[in-house]
Design an enzyme around this catalytic site. Structure first.
Site, mmCIF file in Angstrom:
data_model
loop_
_atom_site.group_PDB
_atom_site.id
_atom_site.type_symbol
_atom_site.label_atom_id
_atom_site.label_comp_id
_atom_site.label_asym_id
_atom_site.label_seq_id
_atom_site.Cartn_x
_atom_site.Cartn_y
_atom_site.Cartn_z
ATOM 1 N N CYS A 8 0.820 -1.208 0.000
ATOM 2 C CA CYS A 8 0.000 0.000 0.000
ATOM 3 C C CYS A 8 0.860 1.268 0.000
ATOM 4 O O CYS A 8 2.021 1.251 0.393
ATOM 5 C CB CYS A 8 -0.921 0.005 1.218
ATOM 6 S SG CYS A 8 -2.303 1.157 1.062
ATOM 7 N N ASP A 127 -6.213 -3.149 11.861
ATOM 8 C CA ASP A 127 -5.027 -2.309 11.960
ATOM 9 C C ASP A 127 -4.878 -1.857 13.404
ATOM 10 O O ASP A 127 -5.771 -2.046 14.235
ATOM 11 C CB ASP A 127 -5.187 -1.100 11.021
ATOM 12 C CG ASP A 127 -3.868 -0.440 10.660
ATOM 13 O OD1 ASP A 127 -2.831 -0.799 11.240
ATOM 14 O OD2 ASP A 127 -3.881 0.450 9.794
#
Length: 209
Positions: A8, A127
């Site tokens: 990412c 996360d």
């Protein structure tokens, strides 16, 4: 067991090429202005042109307006939407695209609640919690909080690098892992050797199981 890898926060053509050549399954483009990894719609469109078949292009958004997302979709061929803010399930589903929802994990039970709330997502990204930042913290969290029963595919993020991803995959057995800062030489500037090593570590787990 096959675990997929998403790289990412890509911002440069050479990083797109390097991630693809290293075997990444998905590439993330960030459409969130405050992020040092944010890209313009024009740059994102150019980067997406470099991505070959069977590698997914994922667009990451944080509390966007509907117009924000539609403006990106009009120019960039995204395969998947990733919502990393406080978006509702109805908002996430309103674009007629597959989507995943990210949550910042603080305590037990939060992931189970997210499974119920975002049950129509294509996956749940877990996360690390940070009171001020929506991801990209470089921090990990207590993986023991991730339940064994998973109605949705789990995508593990937060503080991953080649140093700990083997242990993370071994313990969590996620559907996929998502890394950004752990494969960088500077924010938004990827290190191709780190990407390659990271992906090899993930594949090493799959070979030993």
């Amino acid at each position: 067991m096959s675990v997929r890898v998403k790289i990412c926060g890509l911002t440069r053509p050479e990083d797109i090429d390097g991630a693809v050549q290293s075997g990444a399954d998905a590439l993330g483009l960030v459409f969130y202005g405050p992020s040092p990894r944010s890209v313009s719609v024009q740059l994102a469109a150019e980067l997406a042109k470099r991505v070959p078949a069977f590698v997914s292009v994922v667009g990451l958004f944080v509390n966007p307006t509907k117009q924000d997302v539609e403006a990106v979709l009009d120019k960039v061929p995204l395969d998947l939407l990733q919502f990393h803010g406080d978006e509702s399930p109805a908002f996430c589903a309103s674009f007629g695209r597959r989507w995943i929802k990210a949550i910042r994990v603080r305590d037990a039970g939060q992931i189970e609640a997210a499974f119920r709330e975002f049950q129509n997502a294509s996956g749940l990204l877990v996360d690390a919690w940070d009171p001020e930042r929506y991801g990209g913290t470089g921090k990990s969290f207590n993986w023991d909080l991730i339940p064994d029963h998973r109605p949705l595919p789990i995508i593990l993020a937060g503080g991953l690098s080649s140093d700990n991803v083997f242990a993370a995959v071994k313990q969590v057995k996620p559907w996929a892992v998502d890394v950004s800062g752990g494969v960088e030489q500077d924010k938004g500037i990827k290190d191709i050797q780190k990407i390659s090593h990271f992906i090899k570590e993930v594949h090493r787990v799959c070979k030993t199981d």
